[in-house]
Write a protein that holds these residues in place. Structure first.
Motif, mmCIF file in Angstrom:
data_model
loop_
_atom_site.group_PDB
_atom_site.id
_atom_site.type_symbol
_atom_site.label_atom_id
_atom_site.label_comp_id
_atom_site.label_asym_id
_atom_site.label_seq_id
_atom_site.Cartn_x
_atom_site.Cartn_y
_atom_site.Cartn_z
ATOM 1 N N GLU A 19 0.832 -1.201 0.000
ATOM 2 C CA GLU A 19 0.000 0.000 0.000
ATOM 3 C C GLU A 19 0.866 1.250 0.000
ATOM 4 O OE1 GLU A 19 -3.214 0.215 2.770
ATOM 5 O OE2 GLU A 19 -3.480 -1.950 2.749
ATOM 6 N N GLY A 20 0.318 2.305 -0.560
ATOM 7 C CA GLY A 20 0.989 3.595 -0.532
ATOM 8 C C GLY A 20 2.023 3.811 -1.614
ATOM 9 N N LYS A 21 2.187 2.880 -2.516
ATOM 10 C CA LYS A 21 3.180 3.041 -3.582
ATOM 11 C C LYS A 21 2.546 3.349 -4.931
ATOM 12 C CE LYS A 21 7.015 0.454 -1.718
ATOM 13 N NZ LYS A 21 8.059 -0.519 -2.026
ATOM 14 N N ASP A 22 1.215 3.460 -4.963
ATOM 15 C CA ASP A 22 0.525 3.755 -6.224
ATOM 16 C C ASP A 22 0.845 5.169 -6.681
ATOM 17 O OD1 ASP A 22 -0.527 1.282 -5.756
ATOM 18 O OD2 ASP A 22 -2.586 1.956 -5.471
ATOM 19 N N ILE A 23 0.855 5.347 -7.994
ATOM 20 C CA ILE A 23 1.142 6.653 -8.590
ATOM 21 C C ILE A 23 0.086 6.943 -9.643
ATOM 22 C CG2 ILE A 23 2.768 7.933 -10.048
ATOM 23 C CD1 ILE A 23 5.025 6.353 -8.724
ATOM 24 N N ASP A 24 -0.405 8.168 -9.658
ATOM 25 C CA ASP A 24 -1.310 8.658 -10.699
ATOM 26 C C ASP A 24 -0.729 9.989 -11.144
ATOM 27 O OD1 ASP A 24 -3.371 9.343 -12.374
ATOM 28 O OD2 ASP A 24 -4.953 8.930 -10.918
ATOM 29 N N GLN A 25 -0.040 9.988 -12.283
ATOM 30 C CA GLN A 25 0.751 11.147 -12.677
ATOM 31 C C GLN A 25 0.752 11.320 -14.194
ATOM 32 O OE1 GLN A 25 4.624 10.975 -10.869
ATOM 33 N NE2 GLN A 25 5.462 12.587 -12.145
ATOM 34 N N THR A 26 0.883 12.555 -14.626
ATOM 35 C CA THR A 26 1.013 12.853 -16.052
ATOM 36 C C THR A 26 2.467 13.185 -16.359
ATOM 37 O OG1 THR A 26 -1.257 13.649 -16.183
ATOM 38 C CG2 THR A 26 0.244 14.358 -17.925
ATOM 39 N N PHE A 27 2.980 12.576 -17.402
ATOM 40 C CA PHE A 27 4.355 12.800 -17.849
ATOM 41 C C PHE A 27 4.309 13.492 -19.201
ATOM 42 C CE2 PHE A 27 4.326 9.201 -15.048
ATOM 43 C CZ PHE A 27 5.423 9.415 -14.228
ATOM 44 N N SER A 28 5.264 14.367 -19.438
ATOM 45 C CA SER A 28 5.286 15.129 -20.674
ATOM 46 C C SER A 28 6.714 15.234 -21.192
ATOM 47 C CB SER A 28 4.725 16.533 -20.392
ATOM 48 O OG SER A 28 4.733 17.309 -21.552
ATOM 49 N N ALA A 29 6.847 15.193 -22.509
ATOM 50 C CA ALA A 29 8.151 15.378 -23.150
ATOM 51 C C ALA A 29 7.923 16.029 -24.507
ATOM 52 C CB ALA A 29 8.881 14.044 -23.303
ATOM 53 N N TYR A 30 8.954 16.668 -25.031
ATOM 54 C CA TYR A 30 8.798 17.375 -26.303
ATOM 55 C C TYR A 30 10.090 17.340 -27.102
ATOM 56 C CZ TYR A 30 11.339 21.156 -24.022
ATOM 57 O OH TYR A 30 12.307 21.874 -23.371
#
Length: 176
Positions: A129-140
């Motif tokens: 528990e506690g290791k989940d990630i909900d994230q947006t990554f961006s590159a260009y």
């Protein structure tokens, strides 16, 4: 000739270093960057990453998914499975695919154009528990505006996908 005395602090540091060495402290390196306990984690499920962006370049989905799966198989010992009941899950979608003018010349025309790709990722650790990630990554990547997007699009998507996969890996499986 005067004798030079070693300060008391130096002696303390030497004793502390010797104690650490004798107590079994060790430095370990992981060459692939993965911080995975393979006694606990054996499988990973990687879902499809559909394109949910306003501008769609269909080959991007396959390019990104292949790069992600290849990177995981090259840098971990996790076995990829086809069902979401794995020890770890990676799912998400490509949420952005956009072009924007960059370096503007004196005649108000852009001399460079930027292609930006965004990926929203949900990383689920089904073992801890506690290791989940909900994230947006961006590159260009920027390219010369005199070039047609259709001429450089595949190369740019490959380069951006590699960078995105590296960012995602480091944030999830790399445990940085």
């Amino acid at each position: 000739m005067k004798s030079i005395r070693i300060p008391h602090l130096f002696h303390c540091l030497l004793i502390l270093l010797a104690c650490c060495m004798l107590s079994g402290c060790r430095i370990s390196y992981k060459l692939n960057g993965a911080a995975i306990d393979y006694t606990v984690y054996k499988t990973i499920y990687v879902s499809n990453f559909p394109i949910r962006a306003a501008l769609v370049y269909p080959p991007l989905q396959q390019t990104f998914e292949n790069e992600l799966l290849d990177y995981i198989s090259r840098n971990t010992r996790l076995r990829t499975v086809d069902t979401p009941n794995a020890d770890l899950q990676l799912e998400g979608e490509i949420t952005g695919y956009s072009l924007s003018p960059q370096a503007v010349t004196e005649n108000a025309y852009a001399s460079r154009t930027r292609l930006t790709i965004q990926v929203k990722v949900r990383y689920i650790d089904n073992k801890a528990e506690g290791k989940d990630i909900d994230q947006t990554f961006s590159a260009y990547r920027d390219f010369d505006s005199s070039e047609m997007l259709t001429d450089v699009q595949d190369q740019l998507c490959n380069e951006i996908s590699k960078e995105l996969v590296d960012l995602i890996f480091n944030a999830t499986l790399g445990d940085w």
